[in-house]
Design a protein around this motif. Structure first.
Motif, PDB file in Angstrom:
ATOM      1  N   GLY A 150       0.814  -1.202   0.000  1.00  0.00           N
ATOM      2  CA  GLY A 150       0.000   0.000   0.000  1.00  0.00           C
ATOM      3  C   GLY A 150       0.851   1.256   0.000  1.00  0.00           C
ATOM      4  O   GLY A 150       1.923   1.300   0.613  1.00  0.00           O
ATOM      5  N   LEU A 151       0.377   2.269  -0.685  1.00  0.00           N
ATOM      6  CA  LEU A 151       1.073   3.558  -0.754  1.00  0.00           C
ATOM      7  C   LEU A 151       0.775   4.448   0.451  1.00  0.00           C
ATOM      8  O   LEU A 151       1.498   5.413   0.714  1.00  0.00           O
ATOM      9  CB  LEU A 151       0.647   4.305  -2.021  1.00  0.00           C
ATOM     10  CG  LEU A 151       1.127   3.733  -3.350  1.00  0.00           C
ATOM     11  CD1 LEU A 151       0.329   4.351  -4.493  1.00  0.00           C
ATOM     12  CD2 LEU A 151       2.606   3.988  -3.551  1.00  0.00           C
ATOM     13  N   ASN A 152      -0.312   4.133   1.157  1.00  0.00           N
ATOM     14  CA  ASN A 152      -0.797   4.965   2.261  1.00  0.00           C
ATOM     15  C   ASN A 152      -1.099   6.394   1.806  1.00  0.00           C
ATOM     16  O   ASN A 152      -0.691   7.386   2.420  1.00  0.00           O
ATOM     17  CB  ASN A 152       0.173   4.932   3.440  1.00  0.00           C
ATOM     18  CG  ASN A 152       0.147   3.579   4.138  1.00  0.00           C
ATOM     19  OD1 ASN A 152      -0.922   2.998   4.316  1.00  0.00           O
ATOM     20  ND2 ASN A 152       1.310   3.055   4.488  1.00  0.00           N
ATOM     21  N   ILE A 153      -1.817   6.445   0.675  1.00  0.00           N
ATOM     22  CA  ILE A 153      -2.348   7.698   0.144  1.00  0.00           C
ATOM     23  C   ILE A 153      -3.850   7.520  -0.024  1.00  0.00           C
ATOM     24  O   ILE A 153      -4.313   6.495  -0.538  1.00  0.00           O
ATOM     25  CB  ILE A 153      -1.706   8.045  -1.219  1.00  0.00           C
ATOM     26  CG1 ILE A 153      -0.198   8.261  -1.063  1.00  0.00           C
ATOM     27  CG2 ILE A 153      -2.352   9.287  -1.829  1.00  0.00           C
ATOM     28  CD1 ILE A 153       0.534   8.483  -2.365  1.00  0.00           C
ATOM     29  N   ASN A 154      -4.624   8.484   0.435  1.00  0.00           N
ATOM     30  CA  ASN A 154      -6.074   8.404   0.343  1.00  0.00           C
ATOM     31  C   ASN A 154      -6.510   8.177  -1.099  1.00  0.00           C
ATOM     32  O   ASN A 154      -5.988   8.799  -2.023  1.00  0.00           O
ATOM     33  CB  ASN A 154      -6.687   9.704   0.886  1.00  0.00           C
ATOM     34  CG  ASN A 154      -8.194   9.637   0.963  1.00  0.00           C
ATOM     35  OD1 ASN A 154      -8.879   9.739  -0.048  1.00  0.00           O
ATOM     36  ND2 ASN A 154      -8.727   9.465   2.152  1.00  0.00           N
ATOM     37  N   VAL A 155      -7.491   7.301  -1.294  1.00  0.00           N
ATOM     38  CA  VAL A 155      -7.922   6.906  -2.638  1.00  0.00           C
ATOM     39  C   VAL A 155      -8.348   8.098  -3.492  1.00  0.00           C
ATOM     40  O   VAL A 155      -8.100   8.137  -4.699  1.00  0.00           O
ATOM     41  CB  VAL A 155      -9.058   5.851  -2.563  1.00  0.00           C
ATOM     42  CG1 VAL A 155     -10.270   6.410  -1.839  1.00  0.00           C
ATOM     43  CG2 VAL A 155      -9.446   5.360  -3.944  1.00  0.00           C
ATOM     44  N   ASP A 160      -3.903  12.888  -7.960  1.00  0.00           N
ATOM     45  CA  ASP A 160      -3.467  14.276  -7.865  1.00  0.00           C
ATOM     46  C   ASP A 160      -1.998  14.416  -8.286  1.00  0.00           C
ATOM     47  O   ASP A 160      -1.146  13.605  -7.900  1.00  0.00           O
ATOM     48  CB  ASP A 160      -3.622  14.794  -6.433  1.00  0.00           C
ATOM     49  CG  ASP A 160      -5.084  14.914  -6.011  1.00  0.00           C
ATOM     50  OD1 ASP A 160      -5.960  14.710  -6.880  1.00  0.00           O
ATOM     51  OD2 ASP A 160      -5.334  15.197  -4.835  1.00  0.00           O
ATOM     52  N   LYS A 161      -1.709  15.450  -9.051  1.00  0.00           N
ATOM     53  CA  LYS A 161      -0.356  15.652  -9.564  1.00  0.00           C
ATOM     54  C   LYS A 161       0.666  15.771  -8.444  1.00  0.00           C
ATOM     55  O   LYS A 161       1.801  15.282  -8.561  1.00  0.00           O
ATOM     56  CB  LYS A 161      -0.307  16.901 -10.447  1.00  0.00           C
ATOM     57  CG  LYS A 161      -1.079  16.755 -11.758  1.00  0.00           C
ATOM     58  CD  LYS A 161      -0.998  18.025 -12.593  1.00  0.00           C
ATOM     59  CE  LYS A 161      -1.768  17.873 -13.899  1.00  0.00           C
ATOM     60  NZ  LYS A 161      -1.721  19.119 -14.711  1.00  0.00           N
ATOM     61  N   GLU A 162       0.283  16.420  -7.343  1.00  0.00           N
ATOM     62  CA  GLU A 162       1.229  16.637  -6.259  1.00  0.00           C
ATOM     63  C   GLU A 162       1.587  15.354  -5.507  1.00  0.00           C
ATOM     64  O   GLU A 162       2.565  15.326  -4.762  1.00  0.00           O
ATOM     65  CB  GLU A 162       0.688  17.680  -5.274  1.00  0.00           C
ATOM     66  CG  GLU A 162      -0.669  17.372  -4.708  1.00  0.00           C
ATOM     67  CD  GLU A 162      -1.799  17.991  -5.511  1.00  0.00           C
ATOM     68  OE1 GLU A 162      -2.869  18.242  -4.919  1.00  0.00           O
ATOM     69  OE2 GLU A 162      -1.623  18.214  -6.716  1.00  0.00           O
ATOM     70  N   GLU A 163       0.793  14.293  -5.690  1.00  0.00           N
ATOM     71  CA  GLU A 163       1.088  13.026  -5.035  1.00  0.00           C
ATOM     72  C   GLU A 163       2.019  12.150  -5.861  1.00  0.00           C
ATOM     73  O   GLU A 163       2.580  11.184  -5.339  1.00  0.00           O
ATOM     74  CB  GLU A 163      -0.211  12.250  -4.761  1.00  0.00           C
ATOM     75  CG  GLU A 163      -1.166  12.925  -3.794  1.00  0.00           C
ATOM     76  CD  GLU A 163      -0.660  12.914  -2.354  1.00  0.00           C
ATOM     77  OE1 GLU A 163       0.378  12.295  -2.076  1.00  0.00           O
ATOM     78  OE2 GLU A 163      -1.314  13.553  -1.514  1.00  0.00           O
ATOM     79  N   TYR A 164       2.192  12.463  -7.143  1.00  0.00           N
ATOM     80  CA  TYR A 164       2.937  11.550  -8.009  1.00  0.00           C
ATOM     81  C   TYR A 164       4.385  11.377  -7.568  1.00  0.00           C
ATOM     82  O   TYR A 164       4.946  10.288  -7.672  1.00  0.00           O
ATOM     83  CB  TYR A 164       2.891  11.997  -9.475  1.00  0.00           C
ATOM     84  CG  TYR A 164       3.642  11.008 -10.353  1.00  0.00           C
ATOM     85  CD1 TYR A 164       3.129   9.737 -10.574  1.00  0.00           C
ATOM     86  CD2 TYR A 164       4.883  11.321 -10.892  1.00  0.00           C
ATOM     87  CE1 TYR A 164       3.817   8.802 -11.323  1.00  0.00           C
ATOM     88  CE2 TYR A 164       5.581  10.394 -11.649  1.00  0.00           C
ATOM     89  CZ  TYR A 164       5.044   9.140 -11.865  1.00  0.00           C
ATOM     90  OH  TYR A 164       5.744   8.212 -12.590  1.00  0.00           O
TER      91      TYR A 164
END
Length: 231
Positions: A150-155, A160-164
């Protein structure tokens, strides 16, 4: 051919991302459905999966939606119960996005070993169990898969570009450190919220197959509908 792309959570953000990513092949019309507002905003496990199934199935029954389409895609990366219950209701092809990616690993002879990259760590054991159950094994198929991460980033934020940057860093760590010696050449993007990340990741890691679960599920569903019409 008319297909309904079902987002079984109530997040319009996820549905809008799917609309921007999925393209209708010739003679195929894609319509998009978001679960009613009383459905979970995010599906986090078996409890919210069941809640979303009950709400969505009732809404589809009440609105007689099943009669309007030739096939359905359930855009939750899990062994979502709506896949089976909607199939029983409609008597038409229903494709889950997790099932589509697992079929891909079997159908591409160039895939040596895969793992699922998903949204949060809560999904890791659930998806590993789903893999085992899907193939009918008693134990996890270690010859074909490595364990889910898991990435542990909200689905709702995965696209979002800033999460890439965070995602790229995590994938680099997995491929070049954590699973360095595991002969991984295929990553299954285990969340509908990841739709569209395959092209970005393929550019940064060109030696790896990154499989967008919603894109491959669309292709498999089209094939099933076409084949069923020949029966």
């Amino acid at each position: 051919m008319k297909l309904l792309i079902i987002n079984p959570n109530s997040s319009e953000k996820v549905t809008n991302n799917l609309k921007g990513i999925l393209r209708s092949p010739e003679n195929v019309n894609l319509s998009f459905y978001t679960a009613p507002s009383n459905a979970p905003k995010e599906i986090t496990g078996e409890k919210t999966s069941k809640e979303s199934e009950i709400i969505v199935l009732k809404d589809i029954k009440d609105k007689n939606i099943a009669n309007d389409y030739d096939g359905f895609m359930v855009c939750c990366y899990s062994d979502h119960p709506l896949v089976r219950s909607l199939s029983e209701l409609s008597k038409k092809p229903v494709m889950g996005i997790m099932q589509a990616t697992l079929l891909y690993t079997l159908s591409n002879p160039n895939v040596t070993r895969s793992f699922i990259l998903t949204s949060t760590s809560e999904w890791e054991s659930i998806l590993d169990k789903a893999i085992t159950n899907y193939f009918g094994y008693k134990e996890f198929p270690v010859n074909r898969f490595q364990k889910t991460i898991g990435l542990n980033i909200n689905v709702t934020n995965l696209a979002d570009k800033e999460e890439y940057g965070k995602i790229k860093k995590k994938v680099n760590h997995i491929l070049n450190e954590q699973y360095k010696n595991d002969h991984i050449n295929c990553v299954l993007l285990g969340c509908a919220g990841m739709a569209g990340l395959d092209s970005k990741l393929s550019t940064d890691f060109p030696e790896i197959y990154f499989i967008d679960s919603c894109k491959i599920a669309t292709e498999f569903l089209i094939g099933l509908v076409r084949f069923n019409k020949q029966l």
